[in-house]
Enzyme design. Structure first.
Site, mmCIF file in Angstrom:
data_model
loop_
_atom_site.group_PDB
_atom_site.id
_atom_site.type_symbol
_atom_site.label_atom_id
_atom_site.label_comp_id
_atom_site.label_asym_id
_atom_site.label_seq_id
_atom_site.Cartn_x
_atom_site.Cartn_y
_atom_site.Cartn_z
ATOM 1 N N HIS A 21 0.831 -1.204 0.000
ATOM 2 C CA HIS A 21 0.000 0.000 0.000
ATOM 3 C C HIS A 21 0.868 1.258 0.000
ATOM 4 C CE1 HIS A 21 -3.425 2.588 1.059
ATOM 5 N NE2 HIS A 21 -2.573 3.202 1.864
ATOM 6 N N GLU A 22 1.837 1.301 0.909
ATOM 7 C CA GLU A 22 2.710 2.474 0.980
ATOM 8 C C GLU A 22 3.609 2.584 -0.248
ATOM 9 O OE1 GLU A 22 2.144 4.657 3.092
ATOM 10 O OE2 GLU A 22 0.847 3.490 4.423
ATOM 11 N N HIS A 25 1.937 4.773 -2.851
ATOM 12 C CA HIS A 25 2.159 6.206 -2.617
ATOM 13 C C HIS A 25 3.584 6.604 -2.997
ATOM 14 C CE1 HIS A 25 -1.680 6.594 -0.655
ATOM 15 N NE2 HIS A 25 -1.362 5.744 0.313
#
Length: 236
Positions: A21-22, A25
């Site tokens: 998920h990170e 980003h």
């Protein structure tokens, strides 16, 4: 011991989800030339981390507080809640100086990765465990004829092995209009015998009256047998 293994598997699975998920980003920010200061699994609350190293001006590490993770993006108030960086004027490499559409992509990068990961996992499970059709060879105990099948002469336990002399791979193919409406010949195995049954030309009338579900259906893959019947109470 099994509980420890299950907890370890849970932490590992969640850690992978957080990292991916990170990473969404992170990659989106770097693609638009935005500076990334930190990439952390778990939180390094009060500046304490279990492990860290710096590579190309980015600090990578594992925090001590297992409540997720974060990517510290320059010029953006994120999970680190670092407000000091926002006090000065906006710099070209900061999140806040980029166009709105780029900021939106950076914010949605993690969600996008989660969606892609979910689709990939579902696809892998389907490829490994799922069946998109019923293999005719898996119907070991034959078929159950409905009203239409019985009128054609089919019996419970019959195995339809061929249509017009061609082997049948998928059970669903037997329900196709090409089989039912083309005056085809079904080759059956009934016990030790092999015989042919011709689909009648007027089957369309029966299909309109009873429906396709009254043609045939497969017997269960597991065969059941009644061992004994016990009379519980005498009827009054």
């Amino acid at each position: 011991m099994s509980i420890v293994i299950m907890v370890g598997q849970l932490i590992l699975g969640l850690s992978i989800l957080v990292i991916l998920h990170e990473l969404g980003h992170f990659l989106a920010a770097r693609a638009f030339g935005i500076k990334v200061d930190k990439f952390y699994l778990f939180f390094d609350a009060r500046g304490f981390s279990l492990f860290k190293f710096t590579y190309k001006d980015v600090e990578y590490g594992i925090g001590w507080l297992p409540l997720g993770g974060y990517v510290k993006i320059a010029g953006m108030i994120d999970e680190s809640m670092d407000t000091e960086q926002m006090a000065g004027p906006a710099q070209p490499w900061e999140f806040r100086s980029k166009p709105a559409w780029q900021r939106l992509i950076v914010m949605l990068g993690g969600v996008f990765v989660n969606v892609v990961l979910g689709i990939f996992i579902f696809w892998m499970l389907t490829a490994r465990l799922g069946e998109s059709y019923i293999a005719n060879s898996s119907i070991k105990y034959g078929i159950v004829p409905g009203t239409i099948g019985k009128k054609m002469g089919l019996e419970a336990g019959d195995k339809i092995v061929a249509v017009n002399g061609k082997p049948v791979d998928r059970f669903e193919d037997l329900m196709s209009s090409k089989v039912l409406l083309d005056h085809t010949v079904l080759t059956l195995q009934r016990g030790e015998k092999t015989m042919d049954v011709t689909v009648p030309a007027n089957i369309i009338n029966d299909l309109s009256d009873y429906g396709i579900e009254q043609f045939i259906s497969p017997l269960p893959r597991l065969k059941f047998a009644i061992d004994s019947v016990v009379l519980v109470a005498e009827p009054k």
